[in-house]
Enzyme design. Structure first.
Site, PDB file in Angstrom:
ATOM      1  N   HIS A  24      -1.497   0.678  -6.508  1.00 42.23           N
ATOM      2  CA  HIS A  24      -0.800  -0.434  -7.144  1.00 42.23           C
ATOM      3  C   HIS A  24       0.487  -0.689  -6.372  1.00 42.23           C
ATOM      4  CE1 HIS A  24      -3.213  -1.462 -10.614  1.00 42.23           C
ATOM      5  NE2 HIS A  24      -3.351  -0.179 -10.933  1.00 42.23           N
ATOM      6  N   ASP A  56       2.829  -6.650  -3.943  1.00 41.09           N
ATOM      7  CA  ASP A  56       1.765  -7.574  -4.338  1.00 41.09           C
ATOM      8  C   ASP A  56       2.058  -8.997  -3.879  1.00 41.09           C
ATOM      9  OD1 ASP A  56       0.445  -5.525  -5.573  1.00 41.09           O
ATOM     10  OD2 ASP A  56       0.746  -6.228  -7.618  1.00 41.09           O
TER      11      ASP A  56
END
Length: 422
Positions: A168, A196
Site C-alpha cells: 500500500h 498512489d
C-alpha cells in the site's frame, strides 16, 4: 471546433510488428476538450488508476471503466453515500462510463477484445501476469491492435524481486526511502496518498500522454510500466540529488525543508497552527518584523535551534485568529493551517473555482466535487456527470458492438455483465 480523433490513427493498414505507417488523421467529434476522441479502457480500481483516468476524462477522453459484477470496486462502499452512490466513487469516476464484465468468463474476454480494436489505451492495475493469464496481456492485445498503448500500474513494477509483493501507499514510501526523513524523529503517516497519486496516478497520466504523442509521430503503440515505488523514489528530488552527489543521507528534522530549520509549523495558544516558509532574506526580514522581533534575522544564521524555540514561544502567546489578522497584511510566506472545511470555502479557492457542482449520473440533481485543478485558455474541462452505477452503460456499449437485446439479456442472466438502467 475540430478535435483530434485519436482512434483514427493512420491512412494505412496496421502491420504485425506493432507499427503503423502514415500520419494520424483528424476528424470531428461530439466530445469537447483537448483529449476529445481519445478512447480508454480502464480496468483499475481504488485510487491510482482511477485518479489518472479522471484527469483524462475531465479533459474529454472517453473512458469506459470495466468492473466485475460480483466484485465491484471497494470505493463504491465508502461513506458517505449521496444519491445512493459513494461520494468518493462519484468523484473519482466522474465523466466515465461503466461496463460490468466478469473477466473470468470467456464471453467477457471476447467483448474486451472487440472493444480493443476501437480503443487507444488500456489501463490496468492487477499484479504482474494477471491480465496475460486472462488473455488480455499487452502482447496478446497488440495482435489485435498494434498501435495500442497499454499502461500497467503496480506497487513495485513488472519485474524485480518485489514484482509479486503486496503493498500500500505507506509501504511504497517506506521502500522508496521518503518516509525515513519525514516526521518528528520517527516516520509519520501522510494525510494524502503520496505514492498512489503523485507516484502512480500522475506519472501514469504523464506517461500515457507521452505515448500518445509518440504514436502520433510514429504510429507505434507501446507498453508502459508504472511502479508506484519507482515514482516515489523519484520524489526524493532535492535530497536524493544531494545524497547521490556525496552528501549525508537525510534524517528526520535534519534538512532545511523537513524541520531542520525554522521552515516549520508552529502552534497557537488555542491549539491551531501556522506554517512559516520565510526562507528568502526579504521574506525572513518581513516575518521577523511582523512578529515584533527584527533581531531574529541574525539568529537564522547563528543559532537555528534558538530561533525555532523563540518563534514557537511567540506563536503560542496569541490565538489563531489573532495571527490570521497579523499575517493577512504581510507578504512573507506565512499562512494558517486550514482544516479541509476551511480550505473548501476559502475566498481564494472559491475564486479559482476548485469546487464545482456536477450532475448526478442517471438522475436529477447535482453533487459538489473537487474540480479539475488546471486551467486551460482554450479547452476547459467539462463536468458531464458523476461516477455511474455499476453497469449503467453495459447495454449501450454492448449494443455498439452488435449485441442485440436478447444477447445482452442472455449475458446478464449468465452473470457475464450487470444491467443497471439509468
Amino acid at each position: 471546433m475540430l478535435q483530434c480523433d485519436w482512434s483514427e490513427r493512420t491512412t494505412t493498414v496496421p502491420g504485425r510488428d506493432g507499427r503503423i505507417g502514415g500520419i494520424p488523421t483528424l476528424s470531428p467529434t461530439s466530445m469537447s476538450g483537448p483529449l476529445a476522441g481519445l478512447k480508454i479502457l480502464d480496468f483499475s480500481t481504488l485510487l491510482p488508476g482511477p485518479f489518472a483516468t479522471l484527469a483524462l476524462a475531465d479533459l474529454g477522453a472517453d473512458v469506459i471503466r470495466i468492473e466485475a459484477p460480483n466484485r465491484p470496486d471497494p470505493v463504491r462502499r465508502l461513506s458517505p453515500q449521496r444519491h445512493g452512490v459513494s461520494a468518493a466513487h462519484a468523484w473519482i469516476n466522474r465523466n466515465k462510463r461503466s461496463l460490468a464484465l466478469d473477466l473470468k468468463q470467456p464471453e467477457s474476454i471476447d467483448i474486451v477484445r472487440k472493444l480493443i480494436a476501437t480503443h487507444d489505451i488500456v489501463v490496468e492495475q492487477f499484479r504482474p501476469g494477471v491480465m496475460a493469464r486472462l488473455g488480455l496481456g499487452y502482447e496478446q492485445l497488440r495482435e489485435i491492435h498494434p498501435a495500442l498503448i497499454y499502461c500497467s500500474i503496480t506497487g513495485y513494477g513488472q519485474d524485480g524481486p518485489y514484482r509479486d509483493r503486496a503493498g500500500h501507499d505507506i509501504n511504497y514510501l517506506s521502500i522508496a526511502g521518503t518516509a525515513s526523513y519525514c516526521g518528528r524523529g520517527a516516520p509519520a503517516p501522510s494525510s494524502i496518498q503520496v505514492a498512489d497519486i503523485a507516484g502512480g496516478s500522475l506519472h501514469a497520466a504523464l506517461a500515457m500522454l507521452a505515448a500518445v504523442a509518440h504514436r502520433y509521430r510514429t504510429g507505434a503503440g507501446q507498453s508502459i510500466d508504472v511502479s508506484m515505488t519507482d515514482a516515489a523514489f523519484s520524489l526524493n528530488a532535492l535530497s536524493g540529488a544531494a545524497y547521490l552527489a556525496g552528501a549525508r543521507a537525510p534524517r528526520p528534522e535534519s534538512e532545511r525543508l523537513n524541520g531542520g530549520s525554522f521552515y516549520d509549523y508552529y502552534a497557537t495558544s488555542d491549539g491551531r497552527h501556522f506554517s512559516v516558509g520565510s526562507l528568502e532574506p526579504q521574506f525572513l526580514q518581513a516575518f521577523c518584523s511582523a512578529m515584533g522581533h527584527p533581531e531574529w534575522v541574525t539568529l537564522a544564521v547563528t543559532d537555528m535551534t534558538a530561533l525555532k524555540q523563540q518563534i514557537g514561544a511567540a506563536f503560542v502567546r496569541r490565538t489563531f485568529a489573532e495571527w490570521c489578522d497579523v499575517f493577512a497584511k504581510v507578504d512573507c510566506c506565512v499562512e494558517p493551517v486550514l482544516t479541509l472545511e476551511e480550505a473548501a470555502t476559502h475566498p481564494h479557492m472559491r475564486a479559482r473555482g476548485l469546487v464545482v457542482d456536477v450532475p448526478v449520473a442517471g438522475m436529477a440533481g447535482s453533487l459538489p466535487q473537487i474540480a479539475h485543478p488546471v486551467r486551460y485558455s482554450a479547452t476547459p474541462p467539462q463536468y458531464r456527470h458523476t461516477g455511474e452505477a455499476l453497469g449503467q452503460q453495459s447495454r449501450d456499449i454492448l449494443a455498439s458492438l452488435g449485441y442485440d437485446d436478447t444477447q445482452v439479456q442472455k449475458l446478464a442472466d449468465a452473470g457475464v455483465t450487470t444491467l443497471t438502467e439509468a
